[in-house]
Design a protein around this motif. Structure first.
Motif, PDB file in Angstrom:
ATOM      1  N   LYS A   1       0.821  -1.231   0.000  1.00 41.39           N
ATOM      2  CA  LYS A   1       0.000   0.000   0.000  1.00 41.39           C
ATOM      3  C   LYS A   1       0.843   1.263   0.000  1.00 41.39           C
ATOM      4  O   LYS A   1       0.414   2.289  -0.497  1.00 41.39           O
ATOM      5  CB  LYS A   1      -0.910   0.009   1.236  1.00 41.39           C
ATOM      6  CG  LYS A   1      -2.102  -0.884   1.105  1.00 41.39           C
ATOM      7  CD  LYS A   1      -3.301  -0.349   1.894  1.00 41.39           C
ATOM      8  CE  LYS A   1      -4.541  -1.141   1.553  1.00 41.39           C
ATOM      9  NZ  LYS A   1      -4.888  -2.129   2.574  1.00 41.39           N
ATOM     10  N   ILE A   2       2.038   1.210   0.596  1.00 40.78           N
ATOM     11  CA  ILE A   2       2.850   2.437   0.598  1.00 40.78           C
ATOM     12  C   ILE A   2       3.801   2.470  -0.602  1.00 40.78           C
ATOM     13  O   ILE A   2       4.726   3.274  -0.639  1.00 40.78           O
ATOM     14  CB  ILE A   2       3.622   2.633   1.925  1.00 40.78           C
ATOM     15  CG1 ILE A   2       4.559   1.454   2.217  1.00 40.78           C
ATOM     16  CG2 ILE A   2       2.665   2.879   3.072  1.00 40.78           C
ATOM     17  CD1 ILE A   2       5.597   1.762   3.281  1.00 40.78           C
ATOM     18  N   GLY A   3       3.582   1.574  -1.557  1.00 41.89           N
ATOM     19  CA  GLY A   3       4.321   1.704  -2.809  1.00 41.89           C
ATOM     20  C   GLY A   3       5.336   0.613  -3.094  1.00 41.89           C
ATOM     21  O   GLY A   3       6.114   0.728  -4.029  1.00 41.89           O
ATOM     22  N   ASN A   4       5.328  -0.456  -2.279  1.00 43.56           N
ATOM     23  CA  ASN A   4       6.256  -1.560  -2.524  1.00 43.56           C
ATOM     24  C   ASN A   4       5.556  -2.639  -3.353  1.00 43.56           C
ATOM     25  O   ASN A   4       5.090  -3.656  -2.821  1.00 43.56           O
ATOM     26  CB  ASN A   4       6.752  -2.145  -1.195  1.00 43.56           C
ATOM     27  CG  ASN A   4       7.614  -1.166  -0.424  1.00 43.56           C
ATOM     28  OD1 ASN A   4       8.548  -0.589  -0.973  1.00 43.56           O
ATOM     29  ND2 ASN A   4       7.298  -0.970   0.852  1.00 43.56           N
ATOM     30  N   ASP A   5       5.492  -2.396  -4.648  1.00 39.74           N
ATOM     31  CA  ASP A   5       4.760  -3.311  -5.522  1.00 39.74           C
ATOM     32  C   ASP A   5       5.264  -4.747  -5.389  1.00 39.74           C
ATOM     33  O   ASP A   5       6.473  -4.984  -5.414  1.00 39.74           O
ATOM     34  CB  ASP A   5       4.890  -2.873  -6.994  1.00 39.74           C
ATOM     35  CG  ASP A   5       4.157  -1.565  -7.240  1.00 39.74           C
ATOM     36  OD1 ASP A   5       3.393  -1.144  -6.339  1.00 39.74           O
ATOM     37  OD2 ASP A   5       4.377  -0.967  -8.304  1.00 39.74           O
ATOM     38  N   GLY A   6       4.353  -5.655  -5.244  1.00 37.59           N
ATOM     39  CA  GLY A   6       4.709  -7.073  -5.173  1.00 37.59           C
ATOM     40  C   GLY A   6       4.964  -7.575  -3.760  1.00 37.59           C
ATOM     41  O   GLY A   6       5.012  -8.778  -3.522  1.00 37.59           O
ATOM     42  N   TRP A   7       5.121  -6.656  -2.818  1.00 37.21           N
ATOM     43  CA  TRP A   7       5.347  -7.085  -1.434  1.00 37.21           C
ATOM     44  C   TRP A   7       4.004  -7.116  -0.717  1.00 37.21           C
ATOM     45  O   TRP A   7       3.558  -6.126  -0.147  1.00 37.21           O
ATOM     46  CB  TRP A   7       6.343  -6.168  -0.719  1.00 37.21           C
ATOM     47  CG  TRP A   7       7.744  -6.395  -1.194  1.00 37.21           C
ATOM     48  CD1 TRP A   7       8.379  -5.738  -2.200  1.00 37.21           C
ATOM     49  CD2 TRP A   7       8.677  -7.369  -0.693  1.00 37.21           C
ATOM     50  NE1 TRP A   7       9.660  -6.236  -2.360  1.00 37.21           N
ATOM     51  CE2 TRP A   7       9.865  -7.234  -1.444  1.00 37.21           C
ATOM     52  CE3 TRP A   7       8.637  -8.345   0.312  1.00 37.21           C
ATOM     53  CZ2 TRP A   7      10.995  -8.038  -1.226  1.00 37.21           C
ATOM     54  CZ3 TRP A   7       9.757  -9.134   0.525  1.00 37.21           C
ATOM     55  CH2 TRP A   7      10.908  -8.983  -0.239  1.00 37.21           C
TER      56      TRP A   7
END
Ligand code: FDA
Length: 569
Positions: free
Chosen positions: A110-116
C-alpha cells in the motif's frame, strides 16, 4: 585468500544473511562469501539449550547495543541485544515462531512496494520452514498444541515445532477457557501462522523437536551445506565499509574487512555486496561508506557518495514489560501460550480511542518528524500512521502480544503493544567503525504507545482474576497492588512501566523499503537507491512492525530476496 574475488559478498552471517548465502550458492557457478563478525556457536550451551533463554545475554556473543537516554522512557538508557555469531540474533532469541497478519504485509504494498504483499510472501514463509508434525497424541492432548497443516512448509531448512518438554498438564486448556470468560472474550486460534493472528494460541518455536536443541539460521541454512565449495564463510571478521569503484555511479567494488589479528584487507565482489548486518548495523555501514545524510556524514569527515538522508531514520521498536504472579503449582516444563487481542478486545472503549487517535495523527506525525530533525517529512509519516490506524481499527490486527510463562511457583506475563507509532533513528557517532552508534528509538514518545502498554497490563490483571485460571494463581508479585493500585489510571502505571520496560529487541526500518520520495532507502528489489549493486536484506528493510515476532518474517523476506537476486543473474 583475501586476494580472491567473489561473485557476492554477504555482510553478516546472521538470520537473513545465511538464507541469502545459502540460496545463492545453490547455483554452482556462483561464488558466495559470508563475512561474519562473530564465531561459531554450534556447541555453545547458551545457544543450544532450549530452556536457556537469556543465558547468552552479556556474553561475548551479544552485541548489547546501548541507546541514548530515553527522554520519554524514564530517562534511562536501554540495552538492545543482538547476536554476534554465525547465525546472528537467531542464536540468542526467544525462538518464538509467529508470523504476521495478512493485512500488515499487504500494507507494505500500500505504501508503494509493488509485489510485497501477503500472497507473495506466504509461499516464502513456507519455503523456509521444516515443520515438525507433533506425533505423540497423548502429548498433544494435554498440551494444547494444534496446527493447520496448510499453513506450514515441510521441505525447508528451518525446523519449527514444539519440544517434548512442552507442558502437558491441561494448563493450556484452562488458560483458553479463561480467555473465553473474559469480559470481552478472546477467541481460540488453532494456528496463528496462517495470517490471522487475533486470539489465543499455543505457538511453535524454532527448535529441533527430536534433539530438543535450538534451531538457528546457522544450523538450518549453513552447517548442512558447509561442504559446498562455492560457499565461503569468514568468522571473527568485521566489515568496516564498502569500497566503491572509481566513477560517478555508485558501484561497490567490495568491502574493507578487519580481521581479529588487527590486519585489514579489501575483498572484491564481482556482482554485489549484500548487507545483512542487522537493523542496528547495516545503516551504519551505509553511512561509513558515504551513503546517508550529508550533514551527518560531513560532521565525521566522510565524503557523501549518495545523498540519502533517511538512512538510519524510521527506527521502530516495541516496549516490553512484565507482570508476575505466584502460582499454586510448581511448573518445570516449557509453555508457549500467546494471546493477541485486537483493539476491541484490549481497549475499554476502542471506538473512542480510535476516533481520538485519528484526530491526533497529524500532530503525531509532526512530532515524529520534528523529533527526528524533519529528515523524514511529516506528510509521509502521517500517511504511514493512517495505514497503521487502518490496520488497527479497520483490519482489526492484534494491538498487543500477551505471553504467559509458568515457571516454578511463578507465572510471568511479558507483553507489549504490537504497533507503537513512535519512530526514532540510529546514526554513526564517528568515522571509526568500531565506535558505538547513537541509537534513539524514542520509546514512549507518543501517548497512544503508552496507553496500549497500560491497557495490556490491565488486560493481564483481568486474566488473572478470571476463572478458572484465577483459582490457580496467587498474588500479583510485580508490580503488586501496593505499587500500582487495582484501579490505577494511566498516570498511576507510568512510573512502574517506564522504569521497568526493556527494548523488545525488534528494531526495524533503518534502511526501509519504500519509494525514495517518501523516505525509502531500498527499492522493491532491496537495492539501495543510487547504487547499482548494493542491497540490504535484513530487518532494516521491513517498513512496518509485524504483530508476530520478527524472525519468521525476516527468514521469509530473505528467501524472497534470494529469488529476486537470482532472477537477475
Ligand atoms: P541478525 O542480527 O540475525 O544478523 C546480523 C549479523 O551480522 C550478526 O551475525 C552480526 O554479528 C553480523 N554483523 C554485524 N555487524 C557486522 C560487521 N560489521 N561485519 C560482519 N558482520 C557483522 N524474533 C522472533 O521471531 N522470535 C523471538 O522469540 C525473538 N526473540 C528475541 C530475543 C532477543 C534477545 C533478541 C535480541 C531478538 C529476538 N527476536 C525474536 C528478533 C529476531 O531474532 C531478530 O529480529 C532477527 O534475528 C534479526 O535478523 P537479521 O538478519 O536482521 O540480523
Amino acid at each position: 585468500n583475501s586476494e580472491t574475488t567473489y561473485d557476492y559478498i554477504v555482510v553478516g552471517g546472521g538470520t537473513s544473511g545465511l538464507v541469502v548465502a545459502n540460496r545463492l550458492s545453490e547455483l554452482e557457478k556462483v561464488n558466495v562469501l559470508v563475512i561474519e563478525a562473530g564465531g561459531s556457536v554450534y556447541n555453545n550451551p547458551n545457544v543450544t539449550d532450549t530452556a536457556g533463554y537469556g543465558n547468552a545475554f552479556g556474553t561475548d556473543i551479544d552485541w548489547a547495543y546501548e541507546t541514548v537516554k530515553q527522554e520519554w522512557g524514564g530517562g534511562i538508557k536501554q540495552t538492545v541485544r543482538a547476536g554476534k555469531a554465525l547465525g546472528g540474533t537467531s542464536t540468542i532469541n526467544g525462538m518464538v515462531y509467529l508470523r504476521a497478519q495478512t493485512s500488515q504485509i499487504d500494507a507494505w504494498e500500500k505504501i508503494g512496494n509493488d509485489g510485497w504483499n501477503w500472497k507473495n510472501l506466504f509461499p516464502y514463509y513456507r519455503k523456509g520452514e521444516q515443520f515438525q508434525v507433533p506425533t505423540d497424541y497423548a502429548f498433544l492432548e494435554g498440551s494444547g498444541v494444534a496446527y493447520d497443516p496448510a499453513y506450514h512448509g515441510y521441505d525447508g531448512p528451518l525446523k519449527v515445532g514444539w519440544t517434548s518438554t512442552q507442558l502437558n498438564d491441561g494448563l493450556a486448556q484452562v488458560v483458553n477457557t479463561t480467555y473465553q470468560n473474559m469480559s470481552v472474550p478472546v477467541p481460540y486460534n488453532r494456528d496463528p501462522n496462517g495470517g490471522q493472528m487475533v486470539g489465543y494460541s499455543v505457538y511453535p518455536k524454532t527448535v529441533n523437536s527430536e534433539l530438543n536443541i535450538r534451531e538457528d539460521a546457522a544450523r538450518a541454512y549453513y552447517y548442512p551445506y558447509q561442504n559446498r565449495t562455492n560457499l565461503h564463510v569468514w568468522l571473527n571478521s568485521n566489515v568496516n565499509k564498502l569500497i566503491w569503484k572509481n566513477g560517478t555511479d555508485a558501484t561497490a567494488e567490495g568491502v574493507e574487512v578487519a580481521f581479529s589479528n588487527g590486519t585489514t584487507a579489501v575483498v572484491k565482489a564481482s556482482r554485489e555486496v549484500i548487507l545483512a548486518a542487522g537493523a542496528l548495523k547495516s545503516p551504519l555501514l551505509l553511512e561509513l561508506s558515504g551513503v546517508g545524510n550529508p550533514d551527518i556524514l560531513s560532521k565525521h569527515g566522510i565524503e557523501t557518495k549518495i545523498n540519502l538522508p533517511t538512512v538510519g531514520e524510521n527506527l521502530q521498536d516495541q516496549m516490553n514489560n512484565g507482570l508476575a504472579y505466584d502460582s499454586k503449582t510448581n511448573y518445570t516444563g516449557a509453555a508457549s501460550y500467546v494471546a493477541y487481542p485486537s483493539a476491541e478486545e484490549l481497549f475499554t472503549n476502542a471506538t473512542s480511542i480510535g476516533a481520538q487517535l485519528l484526530r491526533k495523527l497529524p500532530a503525531y506525525a509532526a512530532q515524529v518528524a520534528s523529533a527526528n530533525g524533519n529528515v523524514t517529512r511529516a506528510a509521509d509519516i502521517e500517511r504511514f500512521f493512517k495505514v497503521q490506524w487502518d490496520l488497527i481499527f479497520k483490519s482489526h490486527i492484534p494491538v498487543a502480544e500477551i505471553l504467559l510463562e509458568p515457571s516454578g511457583f511463578t507465572y510471568d506475563s511479558e507483553y507489549w503493544g504490537s504497533v507503537p507509532f513512535s519512530r526514532g533513528n540510529i546514526h554513526i557517532s564517528s568515522a571509526d567503525p568500531t565506535a558505538p552508534a547513537t541509537i534513539d528509538p524514542k520509546y514512549f514518545m507518543l501517548d497512544f504507545d503508552f496507553h496500549a502498554q497500560v491497557e495490556s497490563a490491565r488486560f493481564i490483571r483481568e486474566l488473572f482474576k478470571t476463572e478458572p485460571f484465577a483459582d490457580m494463581a496467587g498474588a500479583e508479585t510485580s508490580p503488586g497492588l501496593s505499587t500500582v493500585s487495582a484501579n490505577a489510571n494511566d498516570e498511576g502505571w507510568s512510573s512502574f512501566l517506564k522504569s521497568n520496560f526493556r527494548s523488545n529487541f525488534h528494531p526495524i526500518t533503518t534502511a526501509g523499503m519504500m519509494p525514495k520520495e517518501i523516505g525509502g532507502v531500498v527499492d522493491t528489489s532491496l537495492k539501495v537507491y543510487g547504487t547499482s549493486n548494493v542491497r540490504v536484506v535484513d530487518a532494516s528493510v521491513i517498513p512496518f512492525q509485524v504483530c508476530g515476532h520478527l524472525q519468521s518474517t525476516i527468514y521469509a523476506v530473505a528467501e524472497r530476496a534470494a529469488d529476486i537476486i537470482k532472477a537477475e543473474i
